[in-house]
Scaffold this active site. Structure first.
Site, mmCIF file in Angstrom:
data_model
loop_
_atom_site.group_PDB
_atom_site.id
_atom_site.type_symbol
_atom_site.label_atom_id
_atom_site.label_comp_id
_atom_site.label_asym_id
_atom_site.label_seq_id
_atom_site.Cartn_x
_atom_site.Cartn_y
_atom_site.Cartn_z
ATOM 1 N N VAL A 16 0.856 -1.197 0.000
ATOM 2 C CA VAL A 16 0.000 0.000 0.000
ATOM 3 C C VAL A 16 0.884 1.236 0.000
ATOM 4 O O VAL A 16 1.716 1.431 0.885
ATOM 5 C CB VAL A 16 -0.943 0.006 1.222
ATOM 6 C CG1 VAL A 16 -1.767 1.277 1.256
ATOM 7 C CG2 VAL A 16 -1.852 -1.218 1.186
ATOM 8 N N HIS A 17 0.673 2.064 -0.991
ATOM 9 C CA HIS A 17 1.436 3.296 -1.189
ATOM 10 C C HIS A 17 0.492 4.292 -1.843
ATOM 11 O O HIS A 17 -0.705 4.020 -1.991
ATOM 12 C CB HIS A 17 2.669 3.019 -2.056
ATOM 13 C CG HIS A 17 2.307 2.301 -3.325
ATOM 14 N ND1 HIS A 17 1.962 2.957 -4.466
ATOM 15 C CD2 HIS A 17 2.172 0.972 -3.579
ATOM 16 C CE1 HIS A 17 1.650 2.073 -5.406
ATOM 17 N NE2 HIS A 17 1.759 0.858 -4.880
ATOM 18 N N GLY A 18 0.986 5.431 -2.251
ATOM 19 C CA GLY A 18 0.134 6.476 -2.807
ATOM 20 C C GLY A 18 -0.718 6.039 -3.976
ATOM 21 O O GLY A 18 -1.897 6.376 -4.065
ATOM 22 N N GLY A 21 -3.531 3.890 -2.624
ATOM 23 C CA GLY A 21 -4.446 4.720 -1.838
ATOM 24 C C GLY A 21 -5.186 5.749 -2.661
ATOM 25 O O GLY A 21 -6.403 5.908 -2.531
#
Length: 157
Positions: A16-18, A21
């Site tokens: 999960v990263h930018g 997200g």
């Protein structure tokens, strides 16, 4: 809101990263991200960083080992719309073979390391084991495709 259960499964070495997200949570209608990864399930610092990303997207997040994910999905009917994120094809294969109801898998970023070579996209690098895992996932009736961003075209595997 999307239907309850796993609405999207993504392979992404970064978990999960930018991008997950900001792009994939909204595109999928997910209200819960489940990270199924043995290392991340034990790493509180990594969890905190991923939690900030999920919360900024207005989404809850949980961290499971692969075995715990298999156990949870075999006993419970999810009431949330879940974006399931895993690190690599081997994780998806283990989940599918363990009975987790995955219908399709979005292959995102798979970084180059060692003996891996580019596969269709500049962000997807594979080795022989990854290809064997792809074959096993497809043989189980799961749709498998590369798509880095929701606005990108899908490349079937």
């Amino acid at each position: 809101m999307a239907e309850a259960g796993i609405v999207w499964t993504r392979i992404d070495n970064r978990l999960v990263h930018g991008q997950v997200g900001n792009a994939w949570v909204g595109a999928t209608g997910a209200n819960l991200v489940i990270v199924a990864d043995d290392a991340a399930a034990e790493d509180k610092v990594q969890q905190q960083l991923m939690k900030m990303t999920a919360e900024s997207a207005g989404c809850d997040i949980k961290f499971f080992t692969l075995d715990h994910a298999i156990d949870v999905f075999s006993r419970k009917t999810p009431k949330k719309s879940i974006l399931l994120v895993v690190h690599d094809p081997a994780a998806v294969r283990k989940l599918v073979e363990g009975g987790v109801p995955i219908k399709s898998v979005n292959v995102g970023n798979m970084h180059a390391d060692g003996k891996k070579t580019v596969y269709h996209e500049s962000h997807v690098y594979v080795d022989d084991q990854d290809l064997a895992d792809f074959d096993a996932i497809k043989a189980a009736g799961v749709d498998l495709f590369i798509q880095i961003l929701p606005t990108d075209r899908k490349t079937e595997i």
